[in-house]
Design a protein around this motif. Structure first.
Motif, short mmCIF file in Angstrom:
data_model
loop_
_atom_site.label_atom_id
_atom_site.label_comp_id
_atom_site.label_asym_id
_atom_site.label_seq_id
_atom_site.Cartn_x
_atom_site.Cartn_y
_atom_site.Cartn_z
N ASN A 1 0.83 -1.21 0.00
CA ASN A 1 0.00 0.00 0.00
C ASN A 1 0.86 1.26 0.00
O ASN A 1 0.52 2.24 -0.66
CB ASN A 1 -0.95 -0.02 1.19
N ALA A 2 1.97 1.22 0.72
CA ALA A 2 2.88 2.37 0.73
C ALA A 2 3.50 2.59 -0.66
O ALA A 2 3.62 3.74 -1.12
CB ALA A 2 3.98 2.17 1.77
N ARG A 3 3.88 1.49 -1.33
CA ARG A 3 4.43 1.62 -2.69
C ARG A 3 3.40 2.22 -3.63
O ARG A 3 3.71 3.11 -4.43
CB ARG A 3 4.88 0.25 -3.22
N LEU A 4 2.17 1.74 -3.55
CA LEU A 4 1.12 2.26 -4.42
C LEU A 4 0.81 3.72 -4.12
O LEU A 4 0.53 4.50 -5.03
CB LEU A 4 -0.14 1.40 -4.31
N ALA A 5 0.90 4.10 -2.85
CA ALA A 5 0.69 5.51 -2.49
C ALA A 5 1.79 6.39 -3.09
O ALA A 5 1.52 7.50 -3.56
CB ALA A 5 0.64 5.66 -0.97
N ARG A 6 3.02 5.89 -3.09
CA ARG A 6 4.12 6.65 -3.70
C ARG A 6 3.90 6.79 -5.20
O ARG A 6 4.16 7.86 -5.78
CB ARG A 6 5.47 6.00 -3.39
N ILE A 7 3.42 5.74 -5.85
CA ILE A 7 3.13 5.82 -7.28
C ILE A 7 2.03 6.85 -7.53
O ILE A 7 2.11 7.67 -8.44
CB ILE A 7 2.74 4.44 -7.84
N ALA A 8 0.99 6.79 -6.70
CA ALA A 8 -0.12 7.74 -6.84
C ALA A 8 0.38 9.18 -6.68
O ALA A 8 -0.03 10.08 -7.43
CB ALA A 8 -1.21 7.44 -5.82
N GLU A 9 1.28 9.39 -5.74
CA GLU A 9 1.84 10.72 -5.53
C GLU A 9 2.64 11.18 -6.75
O GLU A 9 2.50 12.31 -7.21
CB GLU A 9 2.73 10.71 -4.29
N THR A 10 3.44 10.27 -7.30
CA THR A 10 4.23 10.60 -8.49
C THR A 10 3.33 10.92 -9.67
O THR A 10 3.54 11.92 -10.37
CB THR A 10 5.17 9.42 -8.85
N VAL A 11 2.32 10.10 -9.88
CA VAL A 11 1.39 10.33 -10.99
C VAL A 11 0.64 11.65 -10.78
O VAL A 11 0.47 12.42 -11.71
CB VAL A 11 0.41 9.15 -11.14
N GLY A 12 0.24 11.89 -9.55
CA GLY A 12 -0.48 13.13 -9.25
C GLY A 12 0.35 14.37 -9.52
O GLY A 12 -0.16 15.37 -10.05
N LYS A 13 1.63 14.32 -9.18
CA LYS A 13 2.51 15.47 -9.41
C LYS A 13 2.68 15.77 -10.90
O LYS A 13 2.90 16.91 -11.28
CB LYS A 13 3.89 15.21 -8.80
N MET A 14 2.59 14.73 -11.72
CA MET A 14 2.85 14.91 -13.15
C MET A 14 1.58 14.92 -13.99
O MET A 14 1.67 14.97 -15.22
CB MET A 14 3.75 13.78 -13.64
N SER A 15 0.44 14.91 -13.36
CA SER A 15 -0.80 14.80 -14.12
C SER A 15 -1.06 16.00 -15.03
O SER A 15 -1.78 15.89 -16.01
CB SER A 15 -1.99 14.60 -13.19
N ASP A 16 -0.46 17.13 -14.71
CA ASP A 16 -0.66 18.32 -15.54
C ASP A 16 0.33 18.38 -16.71
O ASP A 16 0.18 19.23 -17.59
CB ASP A 16 -0.52 19.59 -14.70
#
Length: 175
Positions: free
Chosen positions: A78-93
């Motif tokens: 879950n922590a790994r997936l949260a880090r991926i979500a954070e990375t994707v969120g930062k680059m979504s724009d």
């Protein structure tokens, strides 16, 4: 019995092989579960696997280590997936071309190595937790466990076939 087996197999699959369900966050459906929900789901999966095994009182003493190893593995996933979500969120724009232009393959390799190291450690702890319990299992329990593993491997293949990820998401994760 078939329903119990199917429920247990699904629980084992999701518990032992969660990466088949892992997807980068996007507009793929409902919002992710919170930490409390994920912990509850993990506990329910553990309970299903335990009930499928139908442990004897002598075997019960080995179960807490297995359950703890499954919980730790789920928390780390879950922590790994949260880090991926954070990375994707930062680059979504960013556009796909910007993501490609700004990618850092060395940083990606470092992150990937760290994730694989963590997963390897978690699997080793899980194997170590199962080691004292497995020899105490009856032939029938071992057969049920093998059946769960076969079912899980089949489900992994099916989940991987069904899993589709948008090309832009791969670019973000690769960054």
């Amino acid at each position: 019995m078939h329903k119990l087996f199917a429920a247990g197999a699904t629980a084992l699959f999701v518990t032992l092989f969660p990466t088949a369900f892992a997807q980068a966050p996007s507009a793929m459906g409902p919002a992710p579960l919170g930490q409390a929900d994920l912990a509850k789901l993990t506990d329910e999966r553990i309970a299903i696997v335990k009930s499928v095994l139908q442990l004897t009182p002598d075997q019960e003493k080995y179960w807490p280590a297995v359950a703890d190893a499954i919980r730790v593995r789920a928390q780390n996933r879950n922590a790994r997936l949260a880090r991926i979500a954070e990375t994707v969120g930062k680059m979504s724009d960013e556009s796909a071309s910007d993501v490609l232009r700004n990618r850092d393959p060395i940083a990606f390799l470092d992150r990937r190595a760290d994730a694989l190291t963590q997963r390897a450690q978690d699997l080793k702890k899980l194997a170590d937790a199962w080691r004292p319990l497995y020899p105490t299992l009856s032939a029938e329990q071992k057969q049920r466990l093998a059946g769960l593993a076969i079912f899980a491997l089949h489900q992994i293949g099916s989940a991987l076939e069904q899993r589709s990820m948008q090309p832009d998401e791969w670019l973000v994760i690769m960054r």
